[in-house]
Design a protein around this motif. Structure first.
Motif, PDB file in Angstrom:
ATOM      1  N   SER A   1       0.837  -1.190   0.000  1.00  0.00           N
ATOM      2  CA  SER A   1       0.000   0.000   0.000  1.00  0.00           C
ATOM      3  C   SER A   1       0.875   1.243   0.000  1.00  0.00           C
ATOM      4  O   SER A   1       1.974   1.249   0.546  1.00  0.00           O
ATOM      5  CB  SER A   1      -0.890  -0.003   1.242  1.00  0.00           C
ATOM      6  OG  SER A   1      -1.562   1.217   1.354  1.00  0.00           O
ATOM      7  N   ILE A   2       0.367   2.299  -0.596  1.00  0.00           N
ATOM      8  CA  ILE A   2       1.128   3.548  -0.639  1.00  0.00           C
ATOM      9  C   ILE A   2       1.340   4.122   0.762  1.00  0.00           C
ATOM     10  O   ILE A   2       2.295   4.826   1.019  1.00  0.00           O
ATOM     11  CB  ILE A   2       0.458   4.576  -1.567  1.00  0.00           C
ATOM     12  CG1 ILE A   2       1.439   5.689  -1.900  1.00  0.00           C
ATOM     13  CG2 ILE A   2      -0.791   5.142  -0.957  1.00  0.00           C
ATOM     14  CD1 ILE A   2       1.058   6.502  -3.091  1.00  0.00           C
ATOM     15  N   THR A   3       0.448   3.787   1.709  1.00  0.00           N
ATOM     16  CA  THR A   3       0.606   4.289   3.073  1.00  0.00           C
ATOM     17  C   THR A   3       1.773   3.625   3.789  1.00  0.00           C
ATOM     18  O   THR A   3       2.234   4.131   4.801  1.00  0.00           O
ATOM     19  CB  THR A   3      -0.677   4.076   3.894  1.00  0.00           C
ATOM     20  OG1 THR A   3      -0.987   2.686   3.899  1.00  0.00           O
ATOM     21  CG2 THR A   3      -1.828   4.869   3.315  1.00  0.00           C
ATOM     22  N   ASN A   4       2.282   2.518   3.263  1.00  0.00           N
ATOM     23  CA  ASN A   4       3.404   1.816   3.872  1.00  0.00           C
ATOM     24  C   ASN A   4       4.756   2.308   3.373  1.00  0.00           C
ATOM     25  O   ASN A   4       5.785   1.838   3.840  1.00  0.00           O
ATOM     26  CB  ASN A   4       3.294   0.314   3.616  1.00  0.00           C
ATOM     27  CG  ASN A   4       2.106  -0.284   4.335  1.00  0.00           C
ATOM     28  OD1 ASN A   4       1.640   0.246   5.339  1.00  0.00           O
ATOM     29  ND2 ASN A   4       1.587  -1.374   3.806  1.00  0.00           N
ATOM     30  N   LEU A   5       4.747   3.248   2.431  1.00  0.00           N
ATOM     31  CA  LEU A   5       6.005   3.758   1.918  1.00  0.00           C
ATOM     32  C   LEU A   5       6.717   4.555   3.007  1.00  0.00           C
ATOM     33  O   LEU A   5       6.095   5.312   3.738  1.00  0.00           O
ATOM     34  CB  LEU A   5       5.768   4.644   0.693  1.00  0.00           C
ATOM     35  CG  LEU A   5       5.248   3.919  -0.539  1.00  0.00           C
ATOM     36  CD1 LEU A   5       4.963   4.922  -1.651  1.00  0.00           C
ATOM     37  CD2 LEU A   5       6.250   2.897  -1.021  1.00  0.00           C
ATOM     38  N   PRO A   6       8.021   4.404   3.115  1.00  0.00           N
ATOM     39  CA  PRO A   6       8.751   5.023   4.218  1.00  0.00           C
ATOM     40  C   PRO A   6       8.920   6.538   4.108  1.00  0.00           C
ATOM     41  O   PRO A   6       9.114   7.206   5.096  1.00  0.00           O
ATOM     42  CB  PRO A   6      10.106   4.331   4.181  1.00  0.00           C
ATOM     43  CG  PRO A   6      10.251   3.876   2.781  1.00  0.00           C
ATOM     44  CD  PRO A   6       8.864   3.562   2.300  1.00  0.00           C
ATOM     45  N   THR A   7       8.869   7.092   2.905  1.00  0.00           N
ATOM     46  CA  THR A   7       9.165   8.502   2.732  1.00  0.00           C
ATOM     47  C   THR A   7       8.036   9.201   1.984  1.00  0.00           C
ATOM     48  O   THR A   7       7.593   8.721   0.956  1.00  0.00           O
ATOM     49  CB  THR A   7      10.469   8.696   1.929  1.00  0.00           C
ATOM     50  OG1 THR A   7      11.506   7.991   2.602  1.00  0.00           O
ATOM     51  CG2 THR A   7      10.850  10.140   1.806  1.00  0.00           C
ATOM     52  N   ALA A   8       7.614  10.334   2.506  1.00  0.00           N
ATOM     53  CA  ALA A   8       6.642  11.163   1.805  1.00  0.00           C
ATOM     54  C   ALA A   8       7.416  12.214   1.019  1.00  0.00           C
ATOM     55  O   ALA A   8       8.360  12.812   1.534  1.00  0.00           O
ATOM     56  CB  ALA A   8       5.703  11.821   2.794  1.00  0.00           C
ATOM     57  N   TYR A   9       7.039  12.410  -0.223  1.00  0.00           N
ATOM     58  CA  TYR A   9       7.721  13.359  -1.086  1.00  0.00           C
ATOM     59  C   TYR A   9       6.829  14.548  -1.390  1.00  0.00           C
ATOM     60  O   TYR A   9       5.618  14.420  -1.491  1.00  0.00           O
ATOM     61  CB  TYR A   9       8.114  12.686  -2.412  1.00  0.00           C
ATOM     62  CG  TYR A   9       9.272  11.746  -2.284  1.00  0.00           C
ATOM     63  CD1 TYR A   9      10.580  12.211  -2.386  1.00  0.00           C
ATOM     64  CD2 TYR A   9       9.078  10.397  -2.064  1.00  0.00           C
ATOM     65  CE1 TYR A   9      11.656  11.357  -2.262  1.00  0.00           C
ATOM     66  CE2 TYR A   9      10.154   9.533  -1.936  1.00  0.00           C
ATOM     67  CZ  TYR A   9      11.434  10.019  -2.046  1.00  0.00           C
ATOM     68  OH  TYR A   9      12.503   9.171  -1.919  1.00  0.00           O
ATOM     69  N   LEU A  10       7.466  15.705  -1.543  1.00  0.00           N
ATOM     70  CA  LEU A  10       6.774  16.929  -1.908  1.00  0.00           C
ATOM     71  C   LEU A  10       7.278  17.399  -3.266  1.00  0.00           C
ATOM     72  O   LEU A  10       8.437  17.181  -3.615  1.00  0.00           O
ATOM     73  CB  LEU A  10       7.054  18.028  -0.875  1.00  0.00           C
ATOM     74  CG  LEU A  10       6.665  17.727   0.564  1.00  0.00           C
ATOM     75  CD1 LEU A  10       7.194  18.822   1.478  1.00  0.00           C
ATOM     76  CD2 LEU A  10       5.160  17.616   0.683  1.00  0.00           C
ATOM     77  N   THR A  11       6.414  18.071  -4.013  1.00  0.00           N
ATOM     78  CA  THR A  11       6.850  18.664  -5.272  1.00  0.00           C
ATOM     79  C   THR A  11       7.609  19.950  -4.978  1.00  0.00           C
ATOM     80  O   THR A  11       7.558  20.487  -3.875  1.00  0.00           O
ATOM     81  CB  THR A  11       5.653  18.998  -6.172  1.00  0.00           C
ATOM     82  OG1 THR A  11       4.855  19.994  -5.523  1.00  0.00           O
ATOM     83  CG2 THR A  11       4.812  17.766  -6.466  1.00  0.00           C
ATOM     84  N   ILE A  12       8.294  20.450  -5.982  1.00  0.00           N
ATOM     85  CA  ILE A  12       9.006  21.720  -5.842  1.00  0.00           C
ATOM     86  C   ILE A  12       8.020  22.827  -5.478  1.00  0.00           C
ATOM     87  O   ILE A  12       8.298  23.660  -4.615  1.00  0.00           O
ATOM     88  CB  ILE A  12       9.774  22.070  -7.136  1.00  0.00           C
ATOM     89  CG1 ILE A  12      10.888  21.049  -7.390  1.00  0.00           C
ATOM     90  CG2 ILE A  12      10.316  23.490  -7.088  1.00  0.00           C
ATOM     91  CD1 ILE A  12      12.016  21.050  -6.381  1.00  0.00           C
ATOM     92  N   ALA A  13       6.858  22.835  -6.097  1.00  0.00           N
ATOM     93  CA  ALA A  13       5.850  23.858  -5.818  1.00  0.00           C
ATOM     94  C   ALA A  13       5.365  23.777  -4.374  1.00  0.00           C
ATOM     95  O   ALA A  13       5.163  24.808  -3.717  1.00  0.00           O
ATOM     96  CB  ALA A  13       4.675  23.712  -6.778  1.00  0.00           C
ATOM     97  N   GLU A  14       5.183  22.562  -3.851  1.00  0.00           N
ATOM     98  CA  GLU A  14       4.751  22.400  -2.464  1.00  0.00           C
ATOM     99  C   GLU A  14       5.818  22.889  -1.487  1.00  0.00           C
ATOM    100  O   GLU A  14       5.507  23.532  -0.490  1.00  0.00           O
ATOM    101  CB  GLU A  14       4.399  20.936  -2.187  1.00  0.00           C
ATOM    102  CG  GLU A  14       3.148  20.477  -2.898  1.00  0.00           C
ATOM    103  CD  GLU A  14       2.936  18.972  -2.829  1.00  0.00           C
ATOM    104  OE1 GLU A  14       1.770  18.549  -2.931  1.00  0.00           O
ATOM    105  OE2 GLU A  14       3.918  18.218  -2.685  1.00  0.00           O
TER     106      GLU A  14
END
Length: 72
Positions: A2-15
């Motif tokens: 599941s995507i919720t199990n991914l260890p790292t949350a990424y942000l876009t440049i705009a965010e």
């Protein structure tokens, strides 16, 4: 997986730019200079949330310093 199990949350440049109140070009410059860690996915960059938090801590933003300051 599941995507919720991914260890790292990424942000876009705009965010990242919106969160730090900077222009997108400034964030791109920070990434190219190595000041802000980022990963490249295809033609775009994604910045780990942890890298943004580390940048804020390292920049000495108010609220991240010792409340006693140099007086302690």
């Amino acid at each position: 997986m599941s995507i919720t199990n991914l260890p790292t949350a990424y942000l876009t440049i705009a965010e990242v730019a919106a969160a730090l109140r900077l222009s997108k070009m400034t964030v791109y410059r920070m990434v190219r200079a190595g000041t802000l860690a980022a990963d490249r996915f295809g033609k775009s960059y994604r910045v780990p949330e942890s890298a943004v938090e580390e940048y804020i801590r390292a920049s000495g933003s108010p609220g991240t310093e010792d409340p006693q300051g140099a007086r302690g």
